[in-house]
Every structure is written in structure tokens, then in C-alpha cells.
Design a protein around this motif. Structure first.
Motif, PDB file in Angstrom:
ATOM      1  N   THR A 183       0.832  -1.197   0.000  1.00 31.25           N
ATOM      2  CA  THR A 183       0.000   0.000   0.000  1.00 31.25           C
ATOM      3  C   THR A 183       0.866   1.247   0.000  1.00 31.25           C
ATOM      4  OG1 THR A 183      -1.751  -1.140   1.168  1.00 31.25           O
ATOM      5  CG2 THR A 183      -1.783   1.264   1.254  1.00 31.25           C
ATOM      6  N   LEU A 194       2.674   1.309  -9.216  1.00 32.27           N
ATOM      7  CA  LEU A 194       2.042   2.210  -8.269  1.00 32.27           C
ATOM      8  C   LEU A 194       3.137   3.075  -7.665  1.00 32.27           C
ATOM      9  CD1 LEU A 194      -0.504   3.084  -6.762  1.00 32.27           C
ATOM     10  CD2 LEU A 194       0.035   1.355  -5.057  1.00 32.27           C
ATOM     11  N   ASP A 217      -4.498   8.432  -7.610  1.00 31.00           N
ATOM     12  CA  ASP A 217      -5.313   7.443  -6.913  1.00 31.00           C
ATOM     13  C   ASP A 217      -5.908   8.036  -5.639  1.00 31.00           C
ATOM     14  OD1 ASP A 217      -6.441   4.897  -6.609  1.00 31.00           O
ATOM     15  OD2 ASP A 217      -4.745   4.201  -5.429  1.00 31.00           O
ATOM     16  N   PHE A 218      -5.047   8.418  -4.702  1.00 30.69           N
ATOM     17  CA  PHE A 218      -5.568   9.052  -3.497  1.00 30.69           C
ATOM     18  C   PHE A 218      -4.523   9.953  -2.866  1.00 30.69           C
ATOM     19  CE2 PHE A 218      -3.702   5.203  -1.615  1.00 30.69           C
ATOM     20  CZ  PHE A 218      -3.059   5.708  -0.493  1.00 30.69           C
ATOM     21  N   ARG A 254       0.491  10.322  -1.117  1.00 25.70           N
ATOM     22  CA  ARG A 254      -0.257  10.389  -2.375  1.00 25.70           C
ATOM     23  C   ARG A 254       0.150   9.198  -3.223  1.00 25.70           C
ATOM     24  NH1 ARG A 254       0.456  16.735  -4.072  1.00 25.70           N
ATOM     25  NH2 ARG A 254      -0.353  17.570  -2.126  1.00 25.70           N
ATOM     26  N   THR A 255      -0.779   8.702  -3.991  1.00 25.59           N
ATOM     27  CA  THR A 255      -0.462   7.596  -4.882  1.00 25.59           C
ATOM     28  C   THR A 255      -0.882   7.921  -6.308  1.00 25.59           C
ATOM     29  OG1 THR A 255      -2.552   6.427  -4.533  1.00 25.59           O
ATOM     30  CG2 THR A 255      -0.758   5.919  -3.009  1.00 25.59           C
ATOM     31  N   VAL A 256      -0.159   7.311  -7.253  1.00 26.28           N
ATOM     32  CA  VAL A 256      -0.465   7.464  -8.668  1.00 26.28           C
ATOM     33  C   VAL A 256      -0.301   6.091  -9.317  1.00 26.28           C
ATOM     34  CG1 VAL A 256       0.241   8.528 -10.844  1.00 26.28           C
ATOM     35  CG2 VAL A 256       0.332   9.847  -8.727  1.00 26.28           C
ATOM     36  N   LEU A 257      -1.274   5.701 -10.107  1.00 26.58           N
ATOM     37  CA  LEU A 257      -1.205   4.461 -10.868  1.00 26.58           C
ATOM     38  C   LEU A 257      -0.714   4.790 -12.273  1.00 26.58           C
ATOM     39  CD1 LEU A 257      -1.735   1.429 -10.953  1.00 26.58           C
ATOM     40  CD2 LEU A 257      -4.060   1.946 -11.695  1.00 26.58           C
ATOM     41  N   LYS A 314       2.499  -2.036 -15.342  1.00 23.63           N
ATOM     42  CA  LYS A 314       1.777  -1.120 -14.457  1.00 23.63           C
ATOM     43  C   LYS A 314       2.566  -0.989 -13.155  1.00 23.63           C
ATOM     44  CE  LYS A 314      -2.594  -1.671 -14.540  1.00 23.63           C
ATOM     45  NZ  LYS A 314      -3.972  -2.147 -14.369  1.00 23.63           N
ATOM     46  N   LYS A 349      -2.912   8.005 -13.504  1.00 24.46           N
ATOM     47  CA  LYS A 349      -4.139   8.302 -12.780  1.00 24.46           C
ATOM     48  C   LYS A 349      -3.847   8.538 -11.303  1.00 24.46           C
ATOM     49  CE  LYS A 349      -7.422   5.378 -13.436  1.00 24.46           C
ATOM     50  NZ  LYS A 349      -8.283   4.237 -13.743  1.00 24.46           N
ATOM     51  N   LEU A 395       2.156   6.320  -7.449  1.00 23.11           N
ATOM     52  CA  LEU A 395       1.054   7.073  -8.035  1.00 23.11           C
ATOM     53  C   LEU A 395       1.330   8.553  -7.977  1.00 23.11           C
ATOM     54  CD1 LEU A 395      -2.065   5.130  -6.816  1.00 23.11           C
ATOM     55  CD2 LEU A 395      -0.972   5.143  -9.035  1.00 23.11           C
TER      56      LEU A 395
END
Length: 142
Positions: A7, A123, A36-37, A50-53, A121, A34, A14
């Protein structure tokens, strides 16, 4: 509260690629970036995760770039394989389940899908100062 490493890694990756990023003219572009949160880290005042996919189509790459000044990043490969090099180091291939980190101020010179036939892909998980940004700034061509 404790978070699983996947996580935290995902959050960093991201954040690395943000909607605020600008690409250089004629530079290869990512298939998808994208956000993510984003969430304040309540036990570390002034810090946010912060995350980005980031999804790479076969053969895709991104231009050399840096991230927000305060950003510590973990890039976690979710699918496929990614070739990455930071601060002029030799490129290394990371497969699904593997990760690398980037410290504040690092220059990410190589970031690409290792495959010409399969997608990849990752994260990006960012730990950074609240309101620091943009998350990603692409280097200007010389």
C-alpha cells in the motif's frame, strides 16, 4: 495505524506521475497516469501520502523527470516489468512484486516498459510535504 508495504509503495508511485506533469514535444508518453488518493499522515504533521497508478503500453516510456522537492517515493511494479534508472545509475529491470525508491531531489532519467508486447503497471507512492507540487516535472530537452 500500520499499512502494508504494498500500500505504501503504491502510494508513492502514483504520486510520482501526476496530472500536472507536462511532456516534452515529441517525447514518448505514458498510456495512463491516474492519481489514486491523497491523505494527510495524521501521526506526521505536515506530511501527506499520495499515490499514482502508472500504466505503460507495450514499448511505452516517459521522459526524464524529477518529483516534488520534498517527495520520498516508492515505485512498486504491479504488472509486467519496468526499466528504471535514477541519478545516472545503470538501468535496472524491476518485475511485478519488486520496487525501487527515490529520495527528494533525485533525477529519474529512465522509466520504461521493458516489453514491446506486454503492458506494465506500477504504483507510485509519495510521502511529501502537504501542498508540495507538482508531483512530477519533466526535464526540458537540451
Amino acid at each position: 495505524m500500520r499499512y502494508p508495504i504494498a500500500t505504501l509503495l503504491a502510494a508513492g508511485l502514483l504520486g510520482a506521475a501526476s496530472a500536472n506533469a507536462q511532456t516534452a514535444k515529441n517525447a514518448p508518453v505514458l498510456s495512463s497516469i491516474k492519481p489514486d488518493f491523497s491523505h494527510p499522515i495524521t501521526n506526521i504533521p505536515g506530511k501527506t501520502i499520495r499515490t499514482v497508478l502508472v500504466t505503460y503500453a507495450p514499448g511505452d516510456s516517459s521522459p526524464a523527470h524529477t518529483h516534488a522537492k520534498s517527495a520520498f517515493i516508492t515505485a512498486y511494479v504491479l504488472e509486467g516489468a519496468i526499466v528504471s534508472a535514477v541519478n545516472g545509475d545503470a538501468p535496472k529491470t524491476y518485475k511485478a512484486g519488486e520496487y525501487w525508491t527515490e529520495s527528494p531531489g533525485d533525477q529519474h532519467g529512465v522509466s520504461a516498459n521493458a516489453s514491446k508486447t506486454q503492458p506494465a503497471k506500477l504504483l507510485a507512492i509519495f510521502i511529501l510535504d502537504d501542498n508540495d507540487g507538482p508531483l512530477t516535472t519533466f526535464d526540458k530537452p537540451h
